[in-house]
Each structure stands twice: as structure tokens, then as C-alpha cells.
Design a protein around this motif. Structure first.
Motif, PDB file in Angstrom:
ATOM      1  N   PRO A 107       6.608  -7.154  22.780  1.00 43.40           N
ATOM      2  CA  PRO A 107       7.925  -7.475  22.370  1.00 43.40           C
ATOM      3  C   PRO A 107       8.701  -8.257  22.364  1.00 43.40           C
ATOM      4  CG  PRO A 107       8.050  -6.880  25.003  1.00 43.40           C
ATOM      5  CD  PRO A 107       6.341  -6.877  24.145  1.00 43.40           C
ATOM      6  N   ASP A 108       7.915  -9.176  23.225  1.00 39.70           N
ATOM      7  CA  ASP A 108       8.982 -11.028  22.769  1.00 39.70           C
ATOM      8  C   ASP A 108       8.165 -11.714  21.581  1.00 39.70           C
ATOM      9  OD1 ASP A 108       9.897 -13.534  22.463  1.00 39.70           O
ATOM     10  OD2 ASP A 108       9.238 -13.985  25.083  1.00 39.70           O
ATOM     11  N   SER A 109       9.375 -11.781  20.747  1.00 36.36           N
ATOM     12  CA  SER A 109       9.134 -12.075  19.517  1.00 36.36           C
ATOM     13  C   SER A 109       8.987 -13.336  19.268  1.00 36.36           C
ATOM     14  CB  SER A 109      10.611 -12.175  18.060  1.00 36.36           C
ATOM     15  OG  SER A 109      11.271 -12.599  19.246  1.00 36.36           O
ATOM     16  N   SER A 110       8.938 -14.476  20.395  1.00 40.72           N
ATOM     17  CA  SER A 110       7.997 -16.207  20.183  1.00 40.72           C
ATOM     18  C   SER A 110       6.773 -16.207  20.817  1.00 40.72           C
ATOM     19  CB  SER A 110       9.442 -16.747  21.367  1.00 40.72           C
ATOM     20  OG  SER A 110       9.114 -16.715  22.410  1.00 40.72           O
ATOM     21  N   SER A 111       6.422 -14.912  21.074  1.00 45.44           N
ATOM     22  CA  SER A 111       4.874 -14.998  21.696  1.00 45.44           C
ATOM     23  C   SER A 111       3.848 -15.297  20.266  1.00 45.44           C
ATOM     24  CB  SER A 111       4.778 -13.588  22.727  1.00 45.44           C
ATOM     25  OG  SER A 111       3.153 -13.820  22.602  1.00 45.44           O
ATOM     26  N   LYS A 112       2.960 -16.018  21.383  1.00 43.91           N
ATOM     27  CA  LYS A 112       1.582 -15.519  20.133  1.00 43.91           C
ATOM     28  C   LYS A 112       1.152 -14.843  19.739  1.00 43.91           C
ATOM     29  CE  LYS A 112       2.742 -20.596  18.309  1.00 43.91           C
ATOM     30  NZ  LYS A 112       2.223 -20.659  16.957  1.00 43.91           N
ATOM     31  N   LEU A 113       0.758 -14.517  20.611  1.00 47.80           N
ATOM     32  CA  LEU A 113       0.002 -13.341  20.516  1.00 47.80           C
ATOM     33  C   LEU A 113       0.387 -11.563  19.827  1.00 47.80           C
ATOM     34  CD1 LEU A 113      -1.645 -12.797  24.947  1.00 47.80           C
ATOM     35  CD2 LEU A 113      -2.668 -13.791  23.083  1.00 47.80           C
ATOM     36  N   LEU A 114      -0.333 -10.885  18.759  1.00 50.73           N
ATOM     37  CA  LEU A 114       0.017 -10.042  18.296  1.00 50.73           C
ATOM     38  C   LEU A 114      -1.468  -8.790  18.838  1.00 50.73           C
ATOM     39  CD1 LEU A 114       0.479 -11.983  15.042  1.00 50.73           C
ATOM     40  CD2 LEU A 114       1.818 -11.380  16.310  1.00 50.73           C
ATOM     41  N   ALA A 115      -0.440  -7.285  18.588  1.00 48.96           N
ATOM     42  CA  ALA A 115      -1.537  -6.997  18.905  1.00 48.96           C
ATOM     43  C   ALA A 115      -2.994  -6.646  17.142  1.00 48.96           C
ATOM     44  CB  ALA A 115      -0.677  -5.536  18.607  1.00 48.96           C
ATOM     45  N   VAL A 116      -3.697  -6.023  17.152  1.00 47.24           N
ATOM     46  CA  VAL A 116      -4.737  -6.150  16.418  1.00 47.24           C
ATOM     47  C   VAL A 116      -4.081  -5.962  15.029  1.00 47.24           C
ATOM     48  CG1 VAL A 116      -5.646  -3.830  16.936  1.00 47.24           C
ATOM     49  CG2 VAL A 116      -7.148  -5.355  15.620  1.00 47.24           C
ATOM     50  N   ALA A 117      -3.843  -4.427  14.466  1.00 47.57           N
ATOM     51  CA  ALA A 117      -3.200  -4.209  13.725  1.00 47.57           C
ATOM     52  C   ALA A 117      -2.039  -4.976  13.023  1.00 47.57           C
ATOM     53  CB  ALA A 117      -1.883  -3.172  13.773  1.00 47.57           C
ATOM     54  N   GLU A 118      -1.078  -5.451  13.957  1.00 47.35           N
ATOM     55  CA  GLU A 118      -0.239  -6.720  13.156  1.00 47.35           C
ATOM     56  C   GLU A 118      -0.678  -7.464  13.058  1.00 47.35           C
ATOM     57  OE1 GLU A 118       3.886  -9.433  14.652  1.00 47.35           O
ATOM     58  OE2 GLU A 118       3.057  -7.857  16.070  1.00 47.35           O
ATOM     59  N   PHE A 119      -2.090  -8.034  13.340  1.00 43.24           N
ATOM     60  CA  PHE A 119      -2.683  -9.738  13.535  1.00 43.24           C
ATOM     61  C   PHE A 119      -3.787  -9.676  11.841  1.00 43.24           C
ATOM     62  CE2 PHE A 119      -6.523 -12.060  13.024  1.00 43.24           C
ATOM     63  CZ  PHE A 119      -6.556 -13.526  13.450  1.00 43.24           C
ATOM     64  N   LYS A 120      -3.773  -8.552  11.234  1.00 43.33           N
ATOM     65  CA  LYS A 120      -4.616  -8.481  10.241  1.00 43.33           C
ATOM     66  C   LYS A 120      -3.281  -8.272   9.085  1.00 43.33           C
ATOM     67  CE  LYS A 120      -8.638  -5.395  12.274  1.00 43.33           C
ATOM     68  NZ  LYS A 120      -9.976  -4.256  12.538  1.00 43.33           N
ATOM     69  N   GLN A 121      -2.437  -7.572   9.643  1.00 41.24           N
ATOM     70  CA  GLN A 121      -1.565  -7.766   8.471  1.00 41.24           C
ATOM     71  C   GLN A 121      -0.938  -8.626   8.300  1.00 41.24           C
ATOM     72  OE1 GLN A 121       2.181  -5.307   9.975  1.00 41.24           O
ATOM     73  NE2 GLN A 121       3.063  -5.477   7.752  1.00 41.24           N
ATOM     74  N   LYS A 122      -0.581  -9.537   8.720  1.00 38.09           N
ATOM     75  CA  LYS A 122      -0.876 -10.653   8.863  1.00 38.09           C
ATOM     76  C   LYS A 122      -2.055 -11.577   8.165  1.00 38.09           C
ATOM     77  CE  LYS A 122       3.191 -11.965  12.094  1.00 38.09           C
ATOM     78  NZ  LYS A 122       4.422 -12.813  12.471  1.00 38.09           N
ATOM     79  N   LEU A 123      -2.734 -11.674   8.810  1.00 33.84           N
ATOM     80  CA  LEU A 123      -3.490 -12.091   7.616  1.00 33.84           C
ATOM     81  C   LEU A 123      -3.883 -11.703   6.215  1.00 33.84           C
ATOM     82  CD1 LEU A 123      -6.540 -13.628   7.909  1.00 33.84           C
ATOM     83  CD2 LEU A 123      -7.610 -11.827   9.280  1.00 33.84           C
ATOM     84  N   ASN A 124      -4.040 -10.498   6.069  1.00 34.28           N
ATOM     85  CA  ASN A 124      -4.088  -9.807   4.615  1.00 34.28           C
ATOM     86  C   ASN A 124      -2.698 -10.405   3.514  1.00 34.28           C
ATOM     87  OD1 ASN A 124      -6.253  -8.264   4.779  1.00 34.28           O
ATOM     88  ND2 ASN A 124      -5.458  -7.279   5.823  1.00 34.28           N
ATOM     89  N   GLN A 125      -1.830 -10.942   4.490  1.00 37.77           N
ATOM     90  CA  GLN A 125      -0.506 -10.757   3.507  1.00 37.77           C
ATOM     91  C   GLN A 125      -0.643 -12.393   3.398  1.00 37.77           C
ATOM     92  OE1 GLN A 125       2.753 -10.409   6.099  1.00 37.77           O
ATOM     93  NE2 GLN A 125       3.330  -8.694   5.584  1.00 37.77           N
ATOM     94  N   SER A 126      -1.244 -13.482   4.243  1.00 40.04           N
ATOM     95  CA  SER A 126      -1.642 -15.254   4.207  1.00 40.04           C
ATOM     96  C   SER A 126      -2.193 -15.484   2.715  1.00 40.04           C
ATOM     97  CB  SER A 126      -1.910 -14.985   5.119  1.00 40.04           C
ATOM     98  OG  SER A 126      -0.254 -15.447   6.237  1.00 40.04           O
ATOM     99  N   PHE A 127      -3.412 -14.408   3.218  1.00 41.46           N
ATOM    100  CA  PHE A 127      -5.017 -14.488   2.070  1.00 41.46           C
ATOM    101  C   PHE A 127      -3.753 -14.422   0.751  1.00 41.46           C
ATOM    102  CE2 PHE A 127      -7.390 -11.961  -0.438  1.00 41.46           C
ATOM    103  CZ  PHE A 127      -8.927 -12.540  -1.050  1.00 41.46           C
ATOM    104  N   MET A 128      -2.976 -12.940   0.419  1.00 42.76           N
ATOM    105  CA  MET A 128      -2.774 -12.655  -1.198  1.00 42.76           C
ATOM    106  C   MET A 128      -1.594 -13.709  -1.499  1.00 42.76           C
ATOM    107  SD  MET A 128      -3.413  -9.625  -1.643  1.00 42.76           S
ATOM    108  CE  MET A 128      -2.991  -9.431  -3.314  1.00 42.76           C
ATOM    109  N   GLN A 129      -1.225 -14.675  -0.566  1.00 39.68           N
ATOM    110  CA  GLN A 129      -0.121 -15.988  -1.411  1.00 39.68           C
ATOM    111  C   GLN A 129      -0.785 -17.089  -0.718  1.00 39.68           C
ATOM    112  OE1 GLN A 129       2.853 -15.526   1.649  1.00 39.68           O
ATOM    113  NE2 GLN A 129       4.041 -12.805   0.847  1.00 39.68           N
TER     114      GLN A 129
END
Length: 817
Positions: A253-275
Motif C-alpha cells: 500500500p505504501d506508494s513510495s515502495s519499490k516492490l510491486l505485485a506481479v499484476a501491477e508489475f506486468k501492467q507497467k512493463l507493457n505500458q513502458s513497452f508501448m511508449q
């Protein structure tokens, strides 16, 4: 007059007092009684002066007064003075003169007004209540007496709910049952403890915090107190405190943390890939840490998250499974940059926490499996698959490594990792060798000093060179360890080298890189300590600092530069010309030597830009009283051009490559290189600048004779140049000092006759004459004529601005004619 006006009126002016010990009476300045809280008194007693001083300092002051009276001393001390209406810091000076045995004298000088005890209490209370970290005050049984707002906010408790409860209530769910017992034992033994723990808030949820405990003994209380400082870490552990929880469902829940759940990590990975920009690529890493102790999953996740708090913001971190993590980042299409970022990630995971206690010390190793978009993969799914396959194919468990999926990259990087591992092993095993390259004085063509250079023999068939290993050491943060090891061995070997050449004046030059100094917090501090611990004169040592790395943080290093200079250690700027293009810093830095980089020397041509630069720099450095070394001298033609440019020293293969101490002792290096005399443009010394002594004994006009006498005992000099604001004001001879001090020195009679004499200043006994000032461009014939005057015992050499830059004695002149 109000107390505030009185303080302002007397601030900076010493108020005198005199205590008649025999008659128990005192005289003092008329403002002193009011200043110390006795406005109706005309004079004071010694007891009243002592009573005005803060209670914590009273015993110390009594002891000081007693010592001054018994030993006829002069002492100064800063004290806090408290009256009913004001508090201030004062400089209290006390002295007792032997010729007035019944009187103790002194002054009180106001330095600064300080807040009242009430205001001080309010400030401290506000600091406690409003602090940005959680704070508790505990009694001797570790029960909570006070809690500040931040601690209540971070735990969800009200302050009144915490009072009287045991601090162990906050222990995390997977805490060792004996952990707190060991912690309190450590606090009672050492006075403090600091480390990272899991804790529970009011809702029973687990979080990580950095805890510092300190034991405080208040003088008025028999029992002790404890202060706890708690800083909640960014990695919240709410969802991973229990072993039974599914790591794939991890949410932070801490927004400044570096650790992401697997679903959120893959979502950010795909967004960065598209951009993804066209000139950049994406790197995906799958990694698995190995811990030196058996720890829970929750603790392993917390440690990884905590270590990665300060990696670059663009580097996302996700949890793929119970012990598997992933990361991705966007970088330019450059293998060197990619590998450097991977090194940062690996070093961040494996770093040792300086605040971590022995109780919780955990060593971490990690293997990184790497996939690069456009090189071995064309989609994010393929990248995760390839990075995972690379990790599975890693050869050695429990050893930190980087494994690329692409075999071409892996082959290129494998050798670098092997060399890094072997270099680390060699450094840790003290297997570093030191080679020495001579530096030649172009006036005499004698060896004047040796540069100590790092060498190591790694157990591998892979090709490598010294510069490549130095770059690896800098990348891994090991260069400080190498520099210190070379310095220590070089200082030991110098004694053997001096004995071999039968010349105790041969010097040593050592390198100190400050590229990693922000991390190691050492460098020049450690260098000074190593030199002072050695059995040689510090004046025989030169410390070489690389131009760019030194000037990148010059302000922070200046304190230690001055400390080195104070001990007589010379400072050289190495690789000059490869870093900052401006020469302006030379005007403000206390530099003795400039070493011109070999890139300007090796292909030197007469009239070229490189030659004009060398000539200009040499002239500038000489005008400032410094000297110039040229590196990379390999031919007689280059040596000839350097002598035309009036360079002072040369270093290079023309004279000798770096060789071992064994080869030096075996006679493989001559003392003199007279065979090159014919190529030098000038075969004899021509002006004062060339022969003057740049380091010489000096004092100021305000030095006390007692201080000068102590310096005379520690240094074998029979004269001292009196310098004030850079100008020579005269020559002080030891005979003049001895004449000013009675023959009773160091006898019982000293205490009665010589205290006043030892406190006299240099300007009170300094005599005129005895020296002549000459400009540094003065030719040798002019210097000879100066010494023909029987009253001239010393020539003071001045620079273009009139400041003293050196001296010449008759012996120095004779050596150079």
C-alpha cells in the motif's frame, strides 16, 4: 541598565578580576557583578564567580583554578553562566604569575546570549512532540512514559493509550521470542542499539521500522531512562508478515515502495513497452537472492525492498513468486550503460547496511538473468521467459553474477565477471603487488622519487591489463582498498629503496582516487592516518589526486588537503589536462606538483598546441611556486622539448618502466641517467626559482616564544622565517630565542622567572636584517653577490606579487653551482 543592554555593551570586551588569595579579597571591573547576577554588589568573591557557572561545569572550573594556582599556568575555558534573568556563554581566562604569588587573575568575556532554561525546555519539548520520526521515552523497566505525535500517527495509538505499557508490545509477528531480550542487553552494555525490526500497529498489521535505542542516566535520578527513535521504512509489510500468505497476491500500500505485485508489475512493463522511444531499449531482469541465514518469506521481501529503495526511479521492481523477483528499466542502446545499470542493481541488493547490528547481520548474494529487447526478444512475454531461462542456467548458486540470455553478450561479459571475482579475491587476500617507476629531476638527471603503482597477478588465462582492473575496481567500489594497500606497502618499501641508493632524501608518490569517496567516506582521511603511522618523514610523501575526481568535490576535500599540507605532505594533480579545462582553480588550491598527462607528451611536436600548453602551464605553475612533472616520456627528442619548456621532472619508459622492489634491489635501475645530459637544453641552474627550497621552517609575528621553543625541540632548524600575510617580516634565529629565555628554563626557577618570557611574542624579539629578498627570476650570479655581504645569511625568494615563495641558504647555493 537592563540585563540585555548590559550584555550588548560588554559583549566582546574581557572584564577583569583579581583574587588576593592571602587576604581573601577581590577587585574587579565595575560591570562584572551585575553581569554575573549581583547588581547591588561592587565587588565579588571567587565563590560567587564559581556559583554563577552552570552546575555541570563547576567542579571542572574549581579544578582548573586550583591547577592554575599550583602550576603557575594560563588557561581558557568556555562556560555557561546562569543568573536569575539571563544565560550566556562566556570565555573565562584564568592565570597566575610567579612574580605575584598571592594573586589569581582572570577575565570574563561574553561570547553569545543563550535562551533561558524555560525557553530551552520549550524548544526541547517542541522538538520531541513535533519530530518527524517517532519517539518514545521509557522507564528502567522499558515501560512507555512519553510518546510523540509521529509515533502515534504511524502506529494508530492515542498517546494516553501507550502510557505505562511495555515497548515489546510492538514486536512483529515473526520476531524471535528472545530478540528483545538480546537487544536490551546490548543497550545496557553499549549504551545504544540500532537496527531494523518488524513491528505491529494498533490494528495488528505488521510494518518495518528502523529503531534506535539509547540508555540515558540522569544525574538526579537513581534509575535510568531509555529513548527510542522509530523511523517507519517505506516498505510496508502489511500483507507479507505471515508465511501462509500467497506472494502472488502481494500488495504494497505504501506508494513510495519499490516492490510491486506481479499484476501491477506486468501492467507497467507493457505500458513502458508501448511508449518506448525509438533510440532506447528495454532491459528485463529476473533475479533470485540467496541469504546467509534462514529467514521467512516476509523478511526476505522486506530486505529486498529496503535495499532497493534508492535505485534509480525508472527501475521498477516486482515479485514474481515466493523467492523470485523481476525488474525492468529503459536505457540507451549501449551495452556499457546497460551493464553499469545492472551492476548498480546487483550492488544495491548485496549492499551491507552500516546500521545493521551483529544480531541481525544477513549477507545477500544474487544472480541476475537478463534479457534485452531487440537483441534476444521482441515482446515483454518473451523477455520474462528469456530472463528466467538465463537465471536457471546460472552455474553457481550463492555467488553474485549477471547472466545474459544472448550468448554473444554473455561471452563478452563473462570475462569481466571472472576478472572482477578474481580481483576481489586478490584484494581481500592481500595479494596486491606494488611496482615502482622513477621520477627524474631534469636538473641533475637523478631519481628524485618513485611513484608506487598497483599490480596484481590473477590466476586466469584471460587477457587483462592494469587499467582494465582499475576500472573494474572503480565500478565495484574497491579502488579505496587498492590505494590504501599500495600506500602501506610503498611506505614500507621506501626505506629499503633509500638504503639501496644510499639516499635518505628519495621520496615516494602515491595515488588516491576519490571516485568512490562519497560511499566510503574515507580517502584523504585514511591516507593521512596511514602516512602518519609509517616510520618515515611525511615530507618525503607526495599524494597524487586525479584532476577530475578531485575537483568534482573540492570543497569537501579542502579540509583534508590542508591537514596533509600541514604535515609537510606534497599534493600533486595527476593526469592534468584530461579533466577540467579551466586553470582558474590552480590559483586557489595548495598544490605542489602538476603531472601533465601522457596524452599531451607521447606525440609531442615542437610548436604544436600540446607543446604551447605544456610551456604555458609550466610557466604558470612556476610563478605560483610549484613544479611540473611530464608523464609518458619515451624518446630523447621529447625530453629535449620538455627541457626547453622548463619542465622540472620527467617520468616514462625512456628512463624505466615500472619495476618491482626485487629488481630495484637487484641493481636493475641506475641512480643517475647522465647519458641523456646532451639532449637537455639547459645543463645548469640559472635562476632562484630553480634552486630555492619551497618548504621551509616558518612562524608568524604573533607566535609565542614557548611555542617556538617547542618547535625548535621537534625540528632541527637553526632559523625560522617570519611570515605574515604571505610576506617575509624577518628571520628569527635560535640564538635569539635562547637569548630571550633565561638559563633557568626547565628548572624549578622556571616557574618563577620564565612564565612571562615564554608568553612573549615573536615580534617582541625579532631583529632586523640578516637576509635579502630577491625575485624568483634572479640569476645565480645575483644570488652569489647577495651572499657576499657578511650579514646576509639567507635569501628570501619572492614571487611576482611580492609574496615569499621559497628560501635559499648558502648550502643550497653551493649544491647548485
Amino acid at each position: 541598565m537592563s540585563d540585555e543592554n548590559l550584555l550588548g555593551q560588554v559583549a566582546g570586551f574581557p572584564l577583569k578580576w583579581c583574587w588576593d588569595v592571602k587576604n581573601s579579597s577581590m577587585t574587579c571591573s565595575e560591570q562584572l557583578p551585575a553581569l554575573l547576577g549581583y547588581p547591588t554588589e561592587k565587588t565579588l568573591t571567587l565563590a560567587q564567580i564559581l556559583a554563577s557557572v552552570h552546575a555541570d561545569q563547576r567542579d571542572m572550573l574549581k579544578t582548573l583554578v586550583r591547577e592554575v594556582y599550583q602550576k603557575h599556568l594560563t588557561r581558557e575555558v568556555r562556560v555557561t553562566i546562569s543568573t536569575d534573568k539571563q544565560r550566556f556563554v562566556a570565555l573565562l581566562c584564568v592565570w597566575h604569575e610567579a612574580n605575584e604569588p598571592h594573586f589569581i587573575q582572570g577575565t570574563v568575556e561574553v561570547l553569545i546570549n543563550i535562551p533561558s532554561e524555560q525557553i530551552e525546555f520549550e524548544l526541547l519539548h517542541h522538538l520531541f512532540v513535533k519530530a518527524h520520526v517517532g519517539m518514545l521515552v521509557l522507564d528502567a523497566k522499558q515501560r512507555i512514559l512519553m510518546a510523540n505525535q509521529e509515533f502515534c500517527r504511524s502506529t494508530g495509538f492515542e498517546a494516553n493509550e501507550l502510557l505505562g505499557i511495555s515497548a515489546e508490545l510492538f514486536g512483529g509477528s515473526d520476531s524471535d521470542p528472545h530478540l528483545y531480550q538480546r537487544i536490551w542487553l546490548a543497550v545496557d552494555k553499549k549504551g545504544f542499539w540500532s537496527g531494523e525490526l518488524l513491528a505491529r500497529d494498533k490494528q495488528g498489521l505488521t510494518f518495518a521500522h528502523e529503531l534506535t535505542l539509547q540508555r540515558i542516566q540522569v544525574r538526579s535520578e537513581k534509575n535510568c531512562f531509555y529513548v527510542a527513535i522509530s523511523k517507519r521504512l517505506d516498505v510496508a509489510m502489511t500483507q507479507i508478515a505471515s508465511e501462509q500468505e500467497n506472494p502472488r497476491d502481494l500488495l504494497v500500500p505504501d506508494s513510495s515502495s519499490k516492490l510491486l505485485a506481479v499484476a501491477e508489475f506486468k501492467q507497467k512493463l507493457n505500458q513502458s513497452f508501448m511508449q518506448l522511444p525509438g533510440d532506447q531499449t528495454m532491459v528485463l531482469v529476473v533475479f533470485q537472492p540467496y541469504f546467509s541465514k534462514n529467514i521467512s518469506t516476509s523478511m526476505s521481501h522486506w530486505l529486498i525492498g529496503n535495499h532497493l529503495l534508492h535505485v534509480p526511479h525508472e527501475m521498477e521492481i516486482g515479485v514474481l513468486s515466493q523467492d523470485l523477483f523481476a525488474s525492468f528499466f529503459i536505457v540507451p542502446r549501449n551495452l556499457g550503460v546497460i551493464h553499469q545499470q545492472l551492476q548498480v542493481l546487483m550492488n544495491s541488493i548485496c549492499k551491507v547496511d552500516e546500521q545493521q547490528s551483529d544480531i541481525d547481520a544477513i549477507d545477500i548474494k544474487v544472480s541476475l538473468g537478463v534479457s534485452i529487447l531487440g537483441t534476444d526478444a521482441i515482446s515483454t512475454t518473451q523477455m520474462i521467459s528469456h530472463a528466467s531461462q538465463a537465471l536457471v542456467g546460472s552455474r553457481e548458486r550463492g555467488v553474485s553474477s549477471i547472466i545474459y540470455f544472448d550468448n554473444r553478450l554473455q561471452k563478452k561479459m563473462d570475462s569481466k565477471q571472472v576478472l572482477s571475482r578474481l580481483l576481489d579475491k586478490a584484494i581481500s587476500g592481500n595479494q596486491i603487488d606494488v611496482f615502482y617507476q622513477p621520477i627524474i629531476d631534469l636538473r641533475t638527471l637523478n631519481i628524485t622519487k618513485f611513484e608506487a603503482l598497483f599490480r596484481v597477478n590473477l590466476d586466469t588465462k584471460l587477457p587483462y591489463n592494469t587499467q582494465e582492473l582499475i576500472q573494474l575496481a572503480e565500478e565495484n567500489g574497491w579502488i579505496d582498498r587498492i590505494d590504501l594497500a599500495v600506500t602501506r606497502k610503498g611506505l614500507i618499501d621506501l626505506l629499503s629503496i633509500q638504503e639501496h641508493f644510499k639516499d635518505p632524501a628519495i621520496q615516494l608518490s602515491v595515488n588516491r582516487s576519490m571516485r568512490n569517496d562519497r560511499l566510503s567516506h574515507c580517502c584523504l582521511e585514511d591516507t593521512l592516518q596511514v602516512i602518519m603511522d609509517a616510520r618515515i618523514d611525511p615530507k618525503l610523501v607526495t599524494v597524487e589526486l586525479t584532476e577530475s575526481s578531485f575537483l568534482a568535490d573540492v570543497d569537501r576535500q579542502m579540509v583534508w588537503i590542508e591537514r596533509l599540507k600541514k604535515e609537510g605532505i606534497e599534493i600533486a594533480i595527476d593526469d592534468f589536462g584530461t579533466g577540467y579545462s579551466s586553470f582558474s582553480y590552480l590559483l586557489n588550491l595548495p598544490i605542489n606538483l602538476i603531472k601533465i598527462d601522457r596524452s599531451f607528451v607521447m606525440d609531442l611536436k615542437m610548436g604544436s598546441n600540446a607543446y604551447m600548453m605544456i610551456e604555458m602551464v609550466t610557466s604558470l605553475v612556476h610563478r605560483m611556486g610549484g613544479k611540473v612533472v611530464a608523464e609518458g616520456v619515451e624518446t630523447a627528442e621529447i625530453l629535449h622539448m620538455l627541457s626547453l619548456a622548463k619542465v622540472d621532472y620527467a617520468q616514462g619508459y625512456l628512463f624505466s618502466k615500472p619495476i618491482s622492489l626485487t629488481d630495484i634491489m637487484g641493481g636493475k635501475l641506475p641512480r643517475n641517467f647522465a647519458q641523456h645530459q646532451s639532449v637537455l637544453s639547459v645543463s645548469e641552474v640559472r635562476c632562484a626559482r630553480d634552486i630555492m627550497m619551497r618548504e621551509f621552517p616558518r612562524v608568524s609575528l604573533d607566535h609565542k616564544l614557548g611555542t617556538v621553543l617547542e618547535m625548535m625541540r621537534n625540528h632541527q632548524h637553526n632559523f625560522w622565517v617570519v611570515i605574515e600575510e604571505g610576506q617575509c617580516r624577518g628571520i628569527l634565529r635560535d640564538s635569539e630565542v635562547n637569548a630571550a629565555i633565561s638559563p633557568y628554563l626547565e628548572t624549578d626557577a622556571e616557574q618563577k622567572r620564565d612564565v612571562l618570557t615564554l608568553n612573549r611574542r615573536v615580534h617582541q624579539i625579532l631583529k632586523k636584517g640578516g637576509y635579502e629578498s630577491l625575485n624568483q627570476q634572479s640569476e645565480v650570479d645575483i644570488i652569489k653577490r647577495a651572499f657576499q655581504n657578511p650579514e646576509t645569511r639567507l635569501v628570501v625568494v619572492t614571487g611576482d606579487t611580492g609574496g615569499c615563495v621559497g628560501i635559499i641558504t648558502p648550502d643550497i647555493l653551493l649544491q647548485n653551482i
